[in-house]
Design an enzyme around this catalytic site. Sequence first.
Site, mmCIF file in Angstrom:
data_model
loop_
_atom_site.group_PDB
_atom_site.id
_atom_site.type_symbol
_atom_site.label_atom_id
_atom_site.label_comp_id
_atom_site.label_asym_id
_atom_site.label_seq_id
_atom_site.Cartn_x
_atom_site.Cartn_y
_atom_site.Cartn_z
ATOM 1 N N ASP A 166 0.898 -1.166 0.002
ATOM 2 C CA ASP A 166 -0.005 -0.122 0.033
ATOM 3 C C ASP A 166 0.822 1.106 -0.072
ATOM 4 O O ASP A 166 2.056 1.297 0.146
ATOM 5 C CB ASP A 166 -0.894 -0.018 1.285
ATOM 6 C CG ASP A 166 -2.275 0.558 0.923
ATOM 7 O OD1 ASP A 166 -2.456 1.425 0.039
ATOM 8 O OD2 ASP A 166 -3.099 0.204 1.797
ATOM 9 N N GLU B 85 -1.276 1.780 -5.134
ATOM 10 C CA GLU B 85 -0.799 3.217 -5.037
ATOM 11 C C GLU B 85 -2.094 3.900 -5.270
ATOM 12 O O GLU B 85 -2.139 5.129 -5.425
ATOM 13 C CB GLU B 85 0.355 3.232 -5.803
ATOM 14 C CG GLU B 85 1.141 4.716 -6.106
ATOM 15 C CD GLU B 85 0.353 5.443 -7.028
ATOM 16 O OE1 GLU B 85 1.004 6.679 -7.300
ATOM 17 O OE2 GLU B 85 -0.304 5.073 -7.758
ATOM 18 N N TRP B 86 -3.143 3.418 -5.783
ATOM 19 C CA TRP B 86 -4.537 3.707 -6.109
ATOM 20 C C TRP B 86 -4.523 4.659 -7.421
ATOM 21 O O TRP B 86 -5.290 5.698 -7.552
ATOM 22 C CB TRP B 86 -4.893 4.648 -4.956
ATOM 23 C CG TRP B 86 -4.645 4.400 -3.629
ATOM 24 C CD1 TRP B 86 -5.111 2.917 -2.920
ATOM 25 C CD2 TRP B 86 -4.046 5.003 -2.402
ATOM 26 N NE1 TRP B 86 -4.483 2.790 -1.891
ATOM 27 C CE2 TRP B 86 -3.852 4.249 -1.302
ATOM 28 C CE3 TRP B 86 -3.487 6.373 -2.083
ATOM 29 C CZ2 TRP B 86 -3.149 4.493 -0.199
ATOM 30 C CZ3 TRP B 86 -2.722 6.739 -1.202
ATOM 31 C CH2 TRP B 86 -2.742 5.730 -0.236
ATOM 32 N N GLY B 87 -3.320 4.615 -8.306
ATOM 33 C CA GLY B 87 -3.486 5.330 -9.162
ATOM 34 C C GLY B 87 -2.917 6.809 -9.434
ATOM 35 O O GLY B 87 -2.835 7.475 -10.303
ATOM 36 N N ASN C 59 -0.063 8.300 -8.981
ATOM 37 C CA ASN C 59 1.086 8.749 -9.656
ATOM 38 C C ASN C 59 1.178 7.867 -11.104
ATOM 39 O O ASN C 59 2.413 7.558 -11.521
ATOM 40 C CB ASN C 59 2.547 8.500 -8.935
ATOM 41 C CG ASN C 59 2.330 9.441 -7.755
ATOM 42 O OD1 ASN C 59 2.628 10.616 -7.947
ATOM 43 N ND2 ASN C 59 2.293 8.931 -6.496
ATOM 44 N N ASP D 248 -10.233 3.244 -3.449
ATOM 45 C CA ASP D 248 -11.060 2.049 -2.856
ATOM 46 C C ASP D 248 -12.358 1.906 -3.407
ATOM 47 O O ASP D 248 -12.926 2.929 -3.622
ATOM 48 C CB ASP D 248 -11.170 1.895 -1.237
ATOM 49 C CG ASP D 248 -9.755 1.787 -0.691
ATOM 50 O OD1 ASP D 248 -8.601 1.845 -1.458
ATOM 51 O OD2 ASP D 248 -9.571 1.648 0.541
HETATM 52 C C1 GLA Z 1 -6.097 1.204 1.655
HETATM 53 C C2 GLA Z 1 -6.057 0.306 0.311
HETATM 54 C C3 GLA Z 1 -7.355 -0.501 0.589
HETATM 55 C C4 GLA Z 1 -6.918 -1.601 2.028
HETATM 56 C C5 GLA Z 1 -6.879 -0.726 3.058
HETATM 57 C C6 GLA Z 1 -6.334 -1.087 4.383
HETATM 58 O O1 GLA Z 1 -7.210 1.961 1.521
HETATM 59 O O2 GLA Z 1 -6.399 0.894 -0.783
HETATM 60 O O3 GLA Z 1 -7.441 -1.774 -0.364
HETATM 61 O O4 GLA Z 1 -5.888 -2.401 1.848
HETATM 62 O O5 GLA Z 1 -5.688 0.420 2.680
HETATM 63 O O6 GLA Z 1 -6.041 -0.208 5.325
#
Ligand code: GLA
Length: 388
Positions: free
Chosen positions: A147, A180-182, A184, A202
């Site tokens: 993460d 890294e959620w996109g 960068n 998420d």
């Molecule tokens: C972030 C991630 C999620 C999950 C949580 C856990 O939000 O994007 O998928 O792993 O952390 O804390």
Amino acid sequence: MKKLLTFFFIFISTILLSQKYTGLALTPPMGWNSWNKFACNINETTIKEIADAMVTSGMKDAGYEYIVIDDCWQIDRDSLGNIIIDPDRFPSGMKELADYIHSKGIKFGIYSDAGTKTCQGRPGNRGYEFQDARTYATWKVDYLKYDWCNHGKQNPEASYSIMRDALAKAGRPIVFSICEWGTNKPWIWAKDIGHLWRTSEDILNCWDCTTNWGGMGWPLILDKQVGLEKYSGPGHWNDPDMLEVGNSGLTFIESKAHFSLWCMLAAPLMAGNDLRNMTEETREILTNKDVIAIDQDILGIQGFKIIDEGDFEIWEKPLINGDIAICLFNRGNKTIVKEINWEKLNISENFKIRNIWLKKNIGKTKNNFKTEIVAHSVVLLRLSMEEL
Ligand code: GLA
């Protein structure tokens, strides 16, 4: 000469070290992850029961391969910097849990974070990457979700590269899932670092809700995948986040649409529901072999949107043997009727058409195809020259 040899040795080992494990995740990884259903409320009994259920429910036979423990298994570090597992929740430790999961023929995954702390404030890996990778290898970890919380001013490419190198040095083949959620644009730099990378914040257990920190329902995540198809392929996948199928925030129809479109995207299929008490409807969705075959198609081509009329979209995914998957998606709140002229979609050969969810052959592409599409649902088709 000696100097030259030393230089050569360092040069070769740097090249060898700076490689992710190849030959892994040649089709999108499939498995289960604890976060969507359980968040921090996890323990070894639940995880073992999930492993049992993965086998008895038919999920394992359908191709689900990994059980991944997300955040909250770790509490601290000892004086030598070794990570400490929460002794109340996981009293037997990770090695024993991994052994149990492996004994069921399932692979074992774990979660950590490139920053100083995980998103739930547990110790992150910053500065401990090589030590932690060695620990994971001794536990026999097969998959690491990594993460991006509490990263301060860290550079994402450098941070994820360090962990890739640490995993390579630990010497165990571990699928490396970049979370890294996109933020960068990892699709641009992560191909040689990880095997998959998140392309969005998420996913939430709803149709189109959002939160102020960026969480959203799956149709909104789907919108963010447009244009990313060229970055995905065998061993390096775009990851639009884990599945919410079976988590009650979606209707049966919406769950089927969610699963269908994730398969069209060649998305990693990480179930996020409680496998111990799935309804038959949920099980039917998650284990549908013909839908999974679209996701797992060996060519590994991510599907793309070819028609966008607002509430109505058409997605296409080229498959092995010249087959094509087509997904008609009604995002609107009313049932619609559509007539598809295949030539207008540049499909000029006379394919046989199979409706995948209905398990029915429904004609050929030389004729127009007229269909009703209920609100929030899909019609998922496979076109093939062969009889399906
Ligand atoms: C972030 C991630 C999620 C999950 C949580 C856990 O939000 O994007 O998928 O792993 O952390 O804390």
